[in-house]
Design a protein around this motif. Structure first.
Motif, short mmCIF file in Angstrom:
data_model
loop_
_atom_site.label_atom_id
_atom_site.label_comp_id
_atom_site.label_asym_id
_atom_site.label_seq_id
_atom_site.Cartn_x
_atom_site.Cartn_y
_atom_site.Cartn_z
N THR A 224 41.22 61.98 34.67
CA THR A 224 40.22 61.07 34.12
C THR A 224 39.21 60.62 35.18
OG1 THR A 224 41.63 59.12 34.48
CG2 THR A 224 41.77 60.21 32.33
N SER A 225 39.55 60.80 36.46
CA SER A 225 38.58 60.48 37.51
C SER A 225 37.44 61.49 37.56
CB SER A 225 39.27 60.42 38.88
OG SER A 225 39.70 61.71 39.30
N GLY B 299 36.79 63.55 34.51
CA GLY B 299 36.50 63.97 33.14
C GLY B 299 36.58 62.80 32.19
N SER B 300 35.94 62.96 31.04
CA SER B 300 35.96 61.92 30.01
C SER B 300 36.83 62.35 28.84
CB SER B 300 34.54 61.64 29.50
OG SER B 300 33.96 62.81 28.96
N ALA B 301 37.48 61.38 28.21
CA ALA B 301 38.31 61.62 27.03
C ALA B 301 39.33 62.73 27.27
CB ALA B 301 37.43 61.96 25.82
N ALA C 54 39.00 67.89 27.78
CA ALA C 54 38.13 66.81 28.21
C ALA C 54 36.79 66.96 27.52
CB ALA C 54 37.95 66.81 29.72
N ARG C 55 36.20 65.83 27.14
CA ARG C 55 34.90 65.90 26.48
C ARG C 55 33.81 66.35 27.45
NH1 ARG C 55 34.38 60.77 24.41
NH2 ARG C 55 35.57 61.44 22.59
N GLY C 56 33.90 65.89 28.68
CA GLY C 56 32.94 66.27 29.71
C GLY C 56 33.61 66.22 31.07
N ASP D 274 32.89 66.20 35.60
CA ASP D 274 32.06 66.19 36.80
C ASP D 274 32.58 67.33 37.67
OD1 ASP D 274 30.72 65.75 39.17
OD2 ASP D 274 31.97 64.04 39.74
#
Length: 350
Positions: A19-20, A22-24, A35-37, A39
């Motif tokens: 989660t650090s 990626g989102s969701a 993951a939704r998105g 980095d």
């Protein structure tokens, strides 16, 4: 959407770290998550994620189903390809060689050339079982355990696997029981380390956590009660900076001090991370272990909004008394009877 190839065998812990970057993030089967998105730079820094791929489709754990999904998928790229299939943790019994051949044929039929050595694009095909290892987390409601599945995706980014190059025994200053760089990296990522942040370790010892926080871009501040440890941590950080160059160019401060009365101002840091003493009295100002951890938790809350605390037991009550919310806690077996309790803490509003 992206699919994540998780490392290790503790999916909830790996997803927490992910989660650090990626989102969701959601675990969907043993060893894989979505993951939704993402980095990409953040994914490269992850310890317990091997790779992230741009998700094409999710199917049953069956080669024919995967091939059908690939035939139907919209593909907006061209050039050479390679297909890499995995039976994650050997849970499904699917033949990865057969999968690579059949899905490779689908791509050839769609006009691609196969190049196994230096492809323009790599298709990851992950066959995963439905058993999700979430037993190590106190908060597993968000873990989504489904039947066996297959995730297809175009490889987007792989994490950098260089932890073996930084063995604790290779540092200038060495003490027994130092944490492995792989685990230290995961902990600082969960704490929120990264470019533009300041991370404090109030019991820094030989500096293992600070080393990893510095490598992901944080300014670091270490505190230890013993001059020997503070000096040794400073020496280890200086040695890494010399070899890492621009990869480790943040500010470094290491002080001698008491974790229960830190020589730091309020809200000076973005995160605190520390590994508490295991089953023994502390040498800091003759504190008993409970007094040390409780005091350190109170000071951590004063200087930062979030923290990760590692210990050989649960300190939930002490954390709550110090003004923290225990967001998650993981139990990670190290060896024999030693279990590390990883507390993920968020400062509670007054």
């Amino acid at each position: 959407m992206y699919c994540l190839e998780l490392a290790g065998d503790e999916d909830a812990f790996a997803a927490c770290e992910a989660t650090s970057a990626g989102s969701a993030v959601s675990v969907v089967a043993g060893g894989v998550a979505t993951a939704r998105g993402i980095d990409p730079a953040g994914v490269r820094r992850l310890a317990y994620t091997h790779a992230a791929s741009e998700l094409i489709a999710k199917t049953d754990a069956d080669i024919e189903a995967a091939a059908a999904a690939l035939r139907a998928a919209k593909i907006d790229r061209e050039g050479s390809v390679a297909v890499r299939a995995r039976d994650v943790r050997s849970q499904t019994g699917v033949s990865t060689q057969a999968a690579e051949r059949q899905l490779g044929c689908v791509l050839v039929d769609r006009g691609f050339e196969v190049d196994l050595d230096d492809p323009d694009h790599e298709l990851r095909v992950l066959f995963a079982g439905g058993d999700v290892d979430d037993a190590n987390s106190d908060d597993t409601d968000d873990v989504n355990s489904e039947d066996a599945c297959c995730l297809l995706g175009w490889l987007a980014v792989e994490s950098r696997r260089d932890y073996g190059e930084r063995r604790p025994t290779d540092r200038p200053f060495v003490q027994p029981g130092s944490m492995a760089p792989l685990d230290a990296r995961a902990l600082v990522n969960i704490a929120g380390a990264g470019p533009g942040t300041t991370v404090v370790d109030p019991m820094c010892g030989t500096g293992g956590l600070l080393l990893e926080a510095g490598l992901v871009g944080s300014d670091v501040i270490g505190v230890d009660a013993q001059w020997k440890m503070a000096r040794g941590s400073r020496e280890n950080l200086a040695a890494l900076r010399e070899t890492a160059g621009e990869e480790f160019d943040g500010d470094i401060s290491v002080l001698r001090g008491d974790a229960t009365a830190l020589p730091l101002g309020d809200d000076v840091a973005d995160a605190v991370v520390f590994d508490a003493p295991y089953g023994r009295q502390s040498k800091i100002a003759r504190h008993e272990l409970g007094e040390l951890v409780g005091g350190a938790l109170r000071e951590a809350r004063r200087i930062a909004p979030q923290a990760v605390v590692v210990a050989d037991r649960a300190w939930d009550d002490a954390a709550q008394e110090a003004g923290w919310t225990v967001d998650q806690r993981f139990e990670r077996r190290v060896h024999g009877s030693l279990v590390r309790h990883v507390h993920v803490l968020v400062r509670r509003a007054e």
